[in-house]
Design a protein around this motif. Structure first.
Motif, PDB file in Angstrom:
ATOM      1  N   GLU A  45      16.624 -23.163 -30.781  1.00  0.00           N
ATOM      2  CA  GLU A  45      16.672 -22.410 -29.220  1.00  0.00           C
ATOM      3  C   GLU A  45      16.560 -21.227 -29.183  1.00  0.00           C
ATOM      4  OE1 GLU A  45      19.848 -22.147 -25.884  1.00  0.00           O
ATOM      5  OE2 GLU A  45      20.033 -23.862 -26.867  1.00  0.00           O
ATOM      6  N   THR A  46      15.742 -20.513 -28.443  1.00  0.00           N
ATOM      7  CA  THR A  46      15.665 -19.178 -28.453  1.00  0.00           C
ATOM      8  C   THR A  46      16.654 -18.774 -27.149  1.00  0.00           C
ATOM      9  OG1 THR A  46      13.224 -19.274 -28.581  1.00  0.00           O
ATOM     10  CG2 THR A  46      13.925 -17.194 -27.604  1.00  0.00           C
ATOM     11  N   ASP A 367      13.105 -17.808 -38.661  1.00  0.00           N
ATOM     12  CA  ASP A 367      11.848 -16.946 -38.327  1.00  0.00           C
ATOM     13  C   ASP A 367      10.727 -18.133 -38.164  1.00  0.00           C
ATOM     14  OD1 ASP A 367      11.376 -18.014 -41.112  1.00  0.00           O
ATOM     15  OD2 ASP A 367      11.047 -16.071 -41.731  1.00  0.00           O
ATOM     16  N   GLY A 395      16.239 -13.216 -27.650  1.00  0.00           N
ATOM     17  CA  GLY A 395      14.872 -13.578 -28.333  1.00  0.00           C
ATOM     18  C   GLY A 395      15.188 -14.176 -29.822  1.00  0.00           C
ATOM     19  N   ASP A 396      16.417 -14.107 -30.306  1.00  0.00           N
ATOM     20  CA  ASP A 396      16.531 -14.532 -31.637  1.00  0.00           C
ATOM     21  C   ASP A 396      16.438 -16.289 -31.545  1.00  0.00           C
ATOM     22  OD1 ASP A 396      17.174 -12.239 -32.840  1.00  0.00           O
ATOM     23  OD2 ASP A 396      19.287 -12.341 -32.691  1.00  0.00           O
ATOM     24  N   LYS A 397      15.972 -16.567 -32.554  1.00  0.00           N
ATOM     25  CA  LYS A 397      15.860 -18.341 -32.701  1.00  0.00           C
ATOM     26  C   LYS A 397      17.060 -18.870 -33.286  1.00  0.00           C
ATOM     27  CE  LYS A 397      10.915 -18.400 -32.150  1.00  0.00           C
ATOM     28  NZ  LYS A 397      10.621 -19.117 -30.772  1.00  0.00           N
ATOM     29  N   GLU A 417      12.146 -27.469 -29.905  1.00  0.00           N
ATOM     30  CA  GLU A 417      12.262 -26.138 -29.702  1.00  0.00           C
ATOM     31  C   GLU A 417      12.588 -25.977 -28.136  1.00  0.00           C
ATOM     32  OE1 GLU A 417      10.767 -21.533 -30.453  1.00  0.00           O
ATOM     33  OE2 GLU A 417       9.558 -23.143 -31.141  1.00  0.00           O
ATOM     34  N   GLY A 419      13.114 -23.134 -24.928  1.00  0.00           N
ATOM     35  CA  GLY A 419      12.871 -21.500 -24.765  1.00  0.00           C
ATOM     36  C   GLY A 419      14.166 -20.860 -24.197  1.00  0.00           C
ATOM     37  N   ALA A 420      14.107 -19.680 -24.045  1.00  0.00           N
ATOM     38  CA  ALA A 420      15.277 -18.662 -23.754  1.00  0.00           C
ATOM     39  C   ALA A 420      15.971 -19.357 -22.511  1.00  0.00           C
ATOM     40  CB  ALA A 420      14.609 -17.144 -23.496  1.00  0.00           C
TER      41      ALA A 420
END
Length: 422
Positions: A45-46, A367, A395-397, A417, A419-420
């Motif tokens: 998850e961002t 990353d 913004g970190d995943k 995944e 998004g933010a």
């Protein structure tokens, strides 16, 4: 269940299903090759800036703007209490009367002592009167005549003794009489000199100091007499009356509380955690609810913020003024809604993204191909999500599914995944 949590659980379910489906498909296909066992399948998850859904509420207490405990400066018997619990009083209004008889007598004695000291000073400053001077002069003349007579007697006794006509004891008696007459005359002459010159500067200074001392004692006695009537220090309502007529007002070992007055202006006092205190300023309004009166929310204005936090709780006392109403009672509990901490939103992550490493809490960050652990500083939680005060950036995943099995440097395959968060 909150919608965010529901969506996360749904994603987890879908993800697990995808993992199982993929595994079955790979093992069932002839000629297929299973992926390497050291590649972990995860959901990421961002992270973005978002706030918690739970509003912070702290407890407060309704009280008067000021609560004044009335005590006595004197040890005396209470002869009258001119108020009762619940009564409205005005500042300066007499409330308690003490027995003043001893204090009136003390004032009269102090005033008499002052008058005596002032009279002595005035007489000394004026000097001796003419009548005193005349009396002293007459005493000097009499002493001079006595001295002359004693001298002549001594001369005759000496001549007779030299001729052998009188014993030595008679001569010695004449000598003693002459010495005494001379001493008396000298003392009177010295007294006359002092009278003519007036009092010394030291004598006058001592008399003036005595007058000042007596004047201070009069002031003290007058203040004590005035203190036998105890007025209201502020306008307000009598909250408690623990004493009655006939009891003693005491100052030792500690003054006993005679009355308690609560001012008419109601306020709420609450303790605010340090992460919120920067968002509160004097003059702003906050939402307050007092359940004992009504379930409705009222707007209360911040009137004071303590600059010092409680050393144990790290919370700051804040005082808010309530709208004028006869419904608020001192001692009622209030719920105060605090503003959101911070001028901008903080990073919030799901609680199940946390991994326990000893006494630390970490979050696995990727990353896209490998992972690393980040130690984080935690903030508030609403049960499903938790604030991250440090260790992550927008913004970190982060890995939200499968993170418990991972170590720094492990290879991963992202199978889902998000998004933010907004």
């Amino acid at each position: 269940m909150p919608e965010q949590q529901f969506n996360r659980n749904r994603i987890k379910a879908i993800t697990v299903g995808c993992i199982l489906t993929t595994t079955i498909a790979l093992t069932g296909c002839s000629g297929g090759t299973a992926p390497s066992s050291d590649v972990h399948k995860v959901v990421v998850e961002t992270v973005g800036d978002q706030g918690l859904n739970k509003a912070r509420v702290v407890a407060g207490r309704v009280m008067g703007d000021t609560e004044s405990a009335i005590m006595s400066k004197l040890n005396a018997r209470i002869v009258k209490v001119a108020c009762d619990v619940g009564q409205e009083v005005q500042a300066g209004q007499p409330l308690i009367y003490l027995d003043d008889r001893d204090f009136r007598a003390s004032l009269a004695q102090a005033e008499a002592n002052l008058k005596g000291a002032q009279a002595r000073l005035a007489d000394t400053e004026k000097g001796a009167r003419a009548q005193d001077r005349q009396q002293l002069q007459e005493r000097i003349e009499a002493a001079a005549a006595a001295l002359d007579n004693a001298k002549k007697t001594l001369e005759r006794s000496q001549s007779l003794f030299d001729a052998g006509a009188t014993p030595k004891t008679q001569l010695e008696s004449a000598q003693l009489a002459y010495t005494q007459a001379q001493s008396t005359y000298d003392q009177l002459i010295q007294q006359q000199s002092l009278m003519n010159e007036g009092a010394t500067a030291e004598t006058l200074e001592n008399l003036r100091a005595t007058v000042q001392q007596m004047s201070a004692l009069v002031d003290m006695a007058r203040l004590n007499l005035e203190a036998t009537v105890i007025p209201a220090p502020v306008s307000g309502r009598i909250a408690s009356k623990p004493v009655h007529e006939g009891e003693m007002a005491s100052t030792a070992p500690a003054p006993n509380v005679l009355l308690t007055i609560v001012s008419s202006d109601p306020v709420v006092e609450a303790s605010v955690p340090e992460e919120y205190i920067k968002q509160i300023q004097v003059g702003q309004t906050m939402k307050v609810r007092i359940e004992q009166v009504s379930s409705e929310i009222v707007e209360a204005k911040v009137v004071a913020i303590s600059p010092i936090a409680n050393s144990a709780s790290k919370e700051y006392p804040v005082k808010l003024s309530l709208p004028q109403s006869g419904l608020w009672k001192s001692g009622m509990y209030a719920e105060v809604t605090l503003p959101e901490a911070g001028t901008s939103q903080r990073i919030v992550v799901p609680k199940d993204a946390l991994v326990k490493r000893g006494s630390d809490r970490v979050i696995m960050v990727t990353d896209g191909s490998t992972v690393s652990s980040r130690s984080v500083t935690l903030g508030r939680s609403d049960g499903s999500n938790i604030e991250i005060l440090g260790g992550l950036n927008a913004g970190d995943k982060i890995i939200t599914v499968g993170q418990n099995e991972l170590k720094d440097g492990d290879k991963i395959q992202v199978i889902a995944e998000r998004g933010a968060a907004k």
